[in-house]
Design a protein around this motif. Structure first.
Motif, PDB file in Angstrom:
ATOM      1  N   ILE A  16       0.832  -1.210   0.000  1.00 51.34           N
ATOM      2  CA  ILE A  16       0.000   0.000   0.000  1.00 51.34           C
ATOM      3  C   ILE A  16       0.868   1.262   0.000  1.00 51.34           C
ATOM      4  O   ILE A  16       1.904   1.325   0.666  1.00 51.34           O
ATOM      5  CB  ILE A  16      -0.934   0.004   1.229  1.00 51.34           C
ATOM      6  N   ILE A  17       0.397   2.273  -0.735  1.00 53.49           N
ATOM      7  CA  ILE A  17       1.117   3.536  -0.870  1.00 53.49           C
ATOM      8  C   ILE A  17       1.005   4.375   0.399  1.00 53.49           C
ATOM      9  O   ILE A  17       0.066   4.239   1.183  1.00 53.49           O
ATOM     10  CB  ILE A  17       0.566   4.324  -2.092  1.00 53.49           C
ATOM     11  N   THR A  18       1.957   5.235   0.586  1.00 45.57           N
ATOM     12  CA  THR A  18       1.990   6.187   1.695  1.00 45.57           C
ATOM     13  C   THR A  18       0.728   7.054   1.747  1.00 45.57           C
ATOM     14  O   THR A  18       0.095   7.307   0.738  1.00 45.57           O
ATOM     15  CB  THR A  18       3.202   7.143   1.499  1.00 45.57           C
ATOM     16  N   GLY A  19       0.370   7.526   2.922  1.00 41.97           N
ATOM     17  CA  GLY A  19      -0.658   8.555   3.071  1.00 41.97           C
ATOM     18  C   GLY A  19      -2.055   8.113   2.711  1.00 41.97           C
ATOM     19  O   GLY A  19      -2.675   7.339   3.453  1.00 41.97           O
ATOM     20  N   PRO A  20      -2.618   8.580   1.570  1.00 49.94           N
ATOM     21  CA  PRO A  20      -4.017   8.258   1.259  1.00 49.94           C
ATOM     22  C   PRO A  20      -4.260   6.767   1.099  1.00 49.94           C
ATOM     23  O   PRO A  20      -5.361   6.284   1.400  1.00 49.94           O
ATOM     24  CB  PRO A  20      -4.278   9.012  -0.047  1.00 49.94           C
ATOM     25  N   GLY A  21      -3.269   6.017   0.617  1.00 46.61           N
ATOM     26  CA  GLY A  21      -3.441   4.573   0.528  1.00 46.61           C
ATOM     27  C   GLY A  21      -3.667   3.963   1.893  1.00 46.61           C
ATOM     28  O   GLY A  21      -4.484   3.043   2.055  1.00 46.61           O
ATOM     29  N   MET A  22      -2.972   4.474   2.882  1.00 43.74           N
ATOM     30  CA  MET A  22      -3.104   3.937   4.234  1.00 43.74           C
ATOM     31  C   MET A  22      -4.413   4.358   4.884  1.00 43.74           C
ATOM     32  O   MET A  22      -5.058   3.554   5.567  1.00 43.74           O
ATOM     33  CB  MET A  22      -1.920   4.377   5.092  1.00 43.74           C
ATOM     34  N   THR A  23      -4.825   5.591   4.687  1.00 45.77           N
ATOM     35  CA  THR A  23      -6.117   5.980   5.252  1.00 45.77           C
ATOM     36  C   THR A  23      -7.256   5.257   4.541  1.00 45.77           C
ATOM     37  O   THR A  23      -8.286   4.960   5.151  1.00 45.77           O
ATOM     38  CB  THR A  23      -6.318   7.513   5.176  1.00 45.77           C
ATOM     39  N   ASN A  24      -7.066   4.926   3.253  1.00 48.22           N
ATOM     40  CA  ASN A  24      -8.087   4.167   2.537  1.00 48.22           C
ATOM     41  C   ASN A  24      -8.224   2.743   3.073  1.00 48.22           C
ATOM     42  O   ASN A  24      -9.325   2.212   3.161  1.00 48.22           O
ATOM     43  CB  ASN A  24      -7.756   4.102   1.037  1.00 48.22           C
ATOM     44  N   ILE A  25      -7.131   2.104   3.425  1.00 48.22           N
ATOM     45  CA  ILE A  25      -7.181   0.707   3.860  1.00 48.22           C
ATOM     46  C   ILE A  25      -7.512   0.589   5.347  1.00 48.22           C
ATOM     47  O   ILE A  25      -7.805  -0.509   5.845  1.00 48.22           O
ATOM     48  CB  ILE A  25      -5.847  -0.018   3.561  1.00 48.22           C
ATOM     49  N   ALA A  26      -7.523   1.688   6.065  1.00 46.94           N
ATOM     50  CA  ALA A  26      -7.734   1.634   7.518  1.00 46.94           C
ATOM     51  C   ALA A  26      -9.055   0.960   7.891  1.00 46.94           C
ATOM     52  O   ALA A  26      -9.131   0.214   8.874  1.00 46.94           O
ATOM     53  CB  ALA A  26      -7.678   3.040   8.113  1.00 46.94           C
ATOM     54  N   THR A  27     -10.122   1.209   7.114  1.00 49.25           N
ATOM     55  CA  THR A  27     -11.417   0.591   7.423  1.00 49.25           C
ATOM     56  C   THR A  27     -11.340  -0.924   7.320  1.00 49.25           C
ATOM     57  O   THR A  27     -11.858  -1.654   8.168  1.00 49.25           O
ATOM     58  CB  THR A  27     -12.501   1.134   6.482  1.00 49.25           C
ATOM     59  N   ALA A  28     -10.696  -1.420   6.274  1.00 54.83           N
ATOM     60  CA  ALA A  28     -10.547  -2.874   6.117  1.00 54.83           C
ATOM     61  C   ALA A  28      -9.711  -3.450   7.248  1.00 54.83           C
ATOM     62  O   ALA A  28      -9.988  -4.555   7.733  1.00 54.83           O
ATOM     63  CB  ALA A  28      -9.927  -3.182   4.763  1.00 54.83           C
ATOM     64  N   MET A  29      -8.697  -2.735   7.671  1.00 53.96           N
ATOM     65  CA  MET A  29      -7.881  -3.214   8.787  1.00 53.96           C
ATOM     66  C   MET A  29      -8.702  -3.235  10.076  1.00 53.96           C
ATOM     67  O   MET A  29      -8.565  -4.146  10.897  1.00 53.96           O
ATOM     68  CB  MET A  29      -6.649  -2.327   8.948  1.00 53.96           C
ATOM     69  N   ARG A  64       5.595  17.247   1.786  1.00 56.16           N
ATOM     70  CA  ARG A  64       6.014  16.228   0.829  1.00 56.16           C
ATOM     71  C   ARG A  64       4.798  15.448   0.313  1.00 56.16           C
ATOM     72  O   ARG A  64       3.747  15.397   0.961  1.00 56.16           O
ATOM     73  CB  ARG A  64       6.986  15.254   1.484  1.00 56.16           C
ATOM     74  N   LEU A  65       4.969  14.809  -0.839  1.00 56.39           N
ATOM     75  CA  LEU A  65       3.903  14.006  -1.420  1.00 56.39           C
ATOM     76  C   LEU A  65       3.451  12.938  -0.433  1.00 56.39           C
ATOM     77  O   LEU A  65       4.276  12.204   0.132  1.00 56.39           O
ATOM     78  CB  LEU A  65       4.397  13.350  -2.712  1.00 56.39           C
ATOM     79  N   HIS A  66       2.145  12.831  -0.207  1.00 58.70           N
ATOM     80  CA  HIS A  66       1.514  11.821   0.653  1.00 58.70           C
ATOM     81  C   HIS A  66       1.916  11.944   2.127  1.00 58.70           C
ATOM     82  O   HIS A  66       1.685  11.038   2.913  1.00 58.70           O
ATOM     83  CB  HIS A  66       1.862  10.399   0.192  1.00 58.70           C
ATOM     84  N   GLU A  67       2.498  13.053   2.510  1.00 55.47           N
ATOM     85  CA  GLU A  67       3.024  13.160   3.876  1.00 55.47           C
ATOM     86  C   GLU A  67       1.907  13.201   4.920  1.00 55.47           C
ATOM     87  O   GLU A  67       0.896  13.889   4.754  1.00 55.47           O
ATOM     88  CB  GLU A  67       3.887  14.423   4.006  1.00 55.47           C
ATOM     89  N   MET A  68       2.098  12.452   6.009  1.00 59.40           N
ATOM     90  CA  MET A  68       1.241  12.528   7.189  1.00 59.40           C
ATOM     91  C   MET A  68       2.133  12.876   8.373  1.00 59.40           C
ATOM     92  O   MET A  68       3.305  12.491   8.401  1.00 59.40           O
ATOM     93  CB  MET A  68       0.539  11.188   7.444  1.00 59.40           C
ATOM     94  N   PRO A  69       1.597  13.580   9.371  1.00 62.13           N
ATOM     95  CA  PRO A  69       2.432  13.916  10.535  1.00 62.13           C
ATOM     96  C   PRO A  69       3.031  12.677  11.202  1.00 62.13           C
ATOM     97  O   PRO A  69       4.192  12.692  11.613  1.00 62.13           O
ATOM     98  CB  PRO A  69       1.462  14.638  11.461  1.00 62.13           C
ATOM     99  N   ASN A  70       2.242  11.613  11.314  1.00 62.60           N
ATOM    100  CA  ASN A  70       2.755  10.378  11.907  1.00 62.60           C
ATOM    101  C   ASN A  70       1.893   9.215  11.420  1.00 62.60           C
ATOM    102  O   ASN A  70       0.914   8.848  12.048  1.00 62.60           O
ATOM    103  CB  ASN A  70       2.751  10.446  13.431  1.00 62.60           C
ATOM    104  N   GLN A  71       2.269   8.642  10.291  1.00 68.64           N
ATOM    105  CA  GLN A  71       1.476   7.582   9.669  1.00 68.64           C
ATOM    106  C   GLN A  71       1.368   6.366  10.580  1.00 68.64           C
ATOM    107  O   GLN A  71       0.313   5.741  10.694  1.00 68.64           O
ATOM    108  CB  GLN A  71       2.112   7.207   8.326  1.00 68.64           C
ATOM    109  N   ARG A  72       2.455   6.005  11.232  1.00 71.25           N
ATOM    110  CA  ARG A  72       2.454   4.808  12.075  1.00 71.25           C
ATOM    111  C   ARG A  72       1.459   4.938  13.212  1.00 71.25           C
ATOM    112  O   ARG A  72       0.744   3.993  13.550  1.00 71.25           O
ATOM    113  CB  ARG A  72       3.855   4.538  12.631  1.00 71.25           C
ATOM    114  N   ASN A  73       1.399   6.110  13.824  1.00 71.62           N
ATOM    115  CA  ASN A  73       0.448   6.299  14.921  1.00 71.62           C
ATOM    116  C   ASN A  73      -0.994   6.161  14.441  1.00 71.62           C
ATOM    117  O   ASN A  73      -1.840   5.605  15.154  1.00 71.62           O
ATOM    118  CB  ASN A  73       0.646   7.673  15.564  1.00 71.62           C
ATOM    119  N   VAL A  74      -1.279   6.661  13.246  1.00 69.95           N
ATOM    120  CA  VAL A  74      -2.632   6.532  12.706  1.00 69.95           C
ATOM    121  C   VAL A  74      -3.001   5.063  12.552  1.00 69.95           C
ATOM    122  O   VAL A  74      -4.093   4.626  12.931  1.00 69.95           O
ATOM    123  CB  VAL A  74      -2.748   7.261  11.354  1.00 69.95           C
ATOM    124  N   MET A  75      -2.072   4.271  12.016  1.00 67.75           N
ATOM    125  CA  MET A  75      -2.367   2.873  11.720  1.00 67.75           C
ATOM    126  C   MET A  75      -2.306   1.977  12.949  1.00 67.75           C
ATOM    127  O   MET A  75      -2.861   0.869  12.939  1.00 67.75           O
ATOM    128  CB  MET A  75      -1.407   2.340  10.652  1.00 67.75           C
TER     129      MET A  75
END
Length: 533
Positions: free
Chosen positions: A70-83, A111-122
């Motif tokens: 899965i791609i950085t940023g929006p890809g991860m927020t998109n897959i969060a529901t399935a997770m 930066r492209l697809h940047e989130m403040p803290n992607q790991r914490n979101v997931m």
């Protein structure tokens, strides 16, 4: 030079991964460089949520983890529901994502697809979320993930890899598997206490959840030894075949079965969390256990949730039930009485079933005896919750319990068919929920996955409409526009049919099961049921 991304897919192959789901992106292309040198099949969904649901369906049917790239940023927020759905239902899923370069993390420079803290979101929708900062740590982190899948209560694991780490040299990395630990076995003391209670039991009852999926033969042997009726949750359908004389099926939410929980002198609960969506679907209040409760679960924290156990056994279900069986050498159980109780419970549940929905499922089962059904939140699945049973484990599942997501059925069925191509697979989804992920029809056609998509059309969000009616609330947002599903299916390349009778449905299901392409069948609810299940 082999990069970290190339070594990654080689290690996944060594762990037995044969299919991955993902949408390549500018940050993840280097994860794809090594794929042609493996036997791993890549499936491209049309949305990352679809990728997650495909991995979920694949895992439920195969018992192996579903894997996503899965791609950085929006890809991860998109897959969060399935997770979130996979976490709620304890489904093994490995989500590998990119993340911005190590020196860019946390900088907030746009930066492209940047989130403040992607790991914490997931981390909120995963067993653990890890940032890989050195290629050298890859084997250990993957071993940790597969240990969760193999030896603990499973769920989604997220590993994010910065772009510069994906391309870092990794020739020196050991690509072999770690020796994974066995799941936990029960303590002798807890087994002895459980065996003592069960030996003395006059009215035992066994309750199964999805955590018992690997222990079917052992549970059947124990039930027969005790003369104990067996009830199950949605994720435990088929662990004990419904045709077995001690199988009750149904649901812990059904009034007759809830009553049996209060009258049983010993309840053995295996791999079930006693959650609301399985045991209080009708909002009658928490489940009450009248006698002694023995709980078996692979998750220590789960053993203290929802209901209080007199014996709490931390163990893999198969190991625990085997151990209890070995100590029940001389049980004076009234087996005929147990069968009579199971028969009476089954008949009571049967007597109040909705005949229209029962006829629908009978038609599906008659046409496709070995069917796997992946359900969404739609009227027939609410019926199936308590009244549809199977002869095999891992043949029925839906998203209406647990996290309760919409749009699950279409992609989950694709994953299920990829896991078991020899079995007919049906996606059962409503007209409203289907529009969340209907683009995945293209994925099925492209991958040549002959799933049968049943669109139950009641022209809106029927269940929510009922809640509004019952609450005397003006109907807003539930009577939605209904598209031309036959036209959509054709446009995506599916074979399409609309059926208006059980005879037509039976005929079309058989025909669809013999095609090598997906089939979309629209079922107008008015032709099959009056309304709500």
């Amino acid at each position: 030079m082999a990069t970290c991304g190339e070594v990654l897919v080689k290690i996944l192959e060594n762990y037995g991964v044969d299919t991955v789901f993902g949408i390549p992106g500018v940050h993840t292309v280097e994860l794809y460089r090594g794929l042609p040198d493996t036997h791993i099949k890549h499936i491209t969904p049309r949305h990352e949520q679809g990728a997650g649901f495909m991995a979920d369906g694949y895992a439920r049917v195969s018992g192996k983890p579903g894997v996503c790239l899965i791609i950085t940023g929006p890809g991860m927020t998109n897959i969060a529901t399935a997770m979130g759905q996979a976490l709620a239902d304890s489904i093994p899923m490995l989500v590998i994502s990119s993340v911005n370069r190590t020196y860019e993390l946390g900088m907030g420079e746009g930066r492209l697809h940047e989130m403040p803290n992607q790991r914490n979101v997931m981390s909120g929708v995963s067993v653990f979320s890890h940032t890989l900062l050195r290629a050298d740590e890859l084997p250990k982190v993957l071993a940790r993930a597969f240990t969760v899948f193999n030896s603990e209560r499973p769920g989604p694991v997220h590993i994010e890899i910065p772009i510069d780490v994906i391309t870092s040299p990794a020739d020196h990395i050991d690509q072999s598997m770690f020796e994974l630990p066995e799941p936990p076995a029960p303590s002798p003391r807890s087994v002895s206490r459980a065996a003592e209670l069960l030996t003395k039991a006059k009215r035992p009852l066994i309750a199964l959840g999805g955590g018992a999926a690997n222990a079917g033969p052992e549970i059947i042997a124990l039930a027969e030894k005790l003369g104990a009726p067996v009830v199950n949750t949605v994720n435990a359908k088929g662990i004990v075949p419904y045709s077995h004389p001690l199988a009750v099926g149904g649901s812990g939410s059904w009034e007759a079965i809830r009553k049996e929980f209060t009258e049983a002198d010993v309840v053995l609960a295996v791999g079930t969390e006693f959650g609301e969506t399985d045991y209080d679907f009708f909002f009658l209040g928490d489940i009450t256990i009248g006698g002694e409760l023995i709980r078996i679960d692979i998750d220590a924290s789960q053993l203290t949730r929802n209901v209080k156990a007199q014996v709490a056994i931390l163990s893999d279900a198969k190991f625990a039930v085997e151990a209890i069986n070995s100590q029940l050498l001389d049980v004076a159980a009234d087996k005929e009485a147990g069968v009579a109780r199971a028969t009476a419970l089954k008949e009571e549940v049967f007597s109040v079933r909705n005949e229209q929905y029962a006829a629908f499922f009978d038609t599906v089962r008659d046409a496709l005896p070995e069917v796997v059904i992946a359900g969404d939140s739609t009227q027939p699945t609410y019926y199936a919750w308590v009244s549809y049973e199977t002869e095999h484990a891992r043949r029925y599942f839906h998203s209406a319990s647990g996290f309760g997501t919409l749009g699950y059925g279409i992609p989950a069925a694709i994953g299920a068919k990829l896991a078991k191509p020899e079995l007919p697979v049906v996606a059962l989804i409503g007209d409203g929920a289907s529009q969340f992920t209907i683009g995945e029809l293209a994925s099925a056609v492209e991958a040549e996955v002959p799933v049968i998509f049943l669109i139950w059309n009641n022209s809106g969000y029927g269940e929510i409409k009922r809640f509004m009616e019952n609450g005397n609330i003006e109907q807003i947002g539930v009577n939605i526009y209904t598209p031309d599903f036959i036209g959509i299916g054709k446009a995506f390349g599916c074979e399409t049919r609309q059926v208006n009778s059980h005879a037509e449905l039976h005929e079309e299901l058989i025909a669809a099961s013999q095609r090598n392409k997906p089939t979309l069948i629209e079922l107008p609810q008015a032709q099959f049921a009056d309304g709500y299940a």
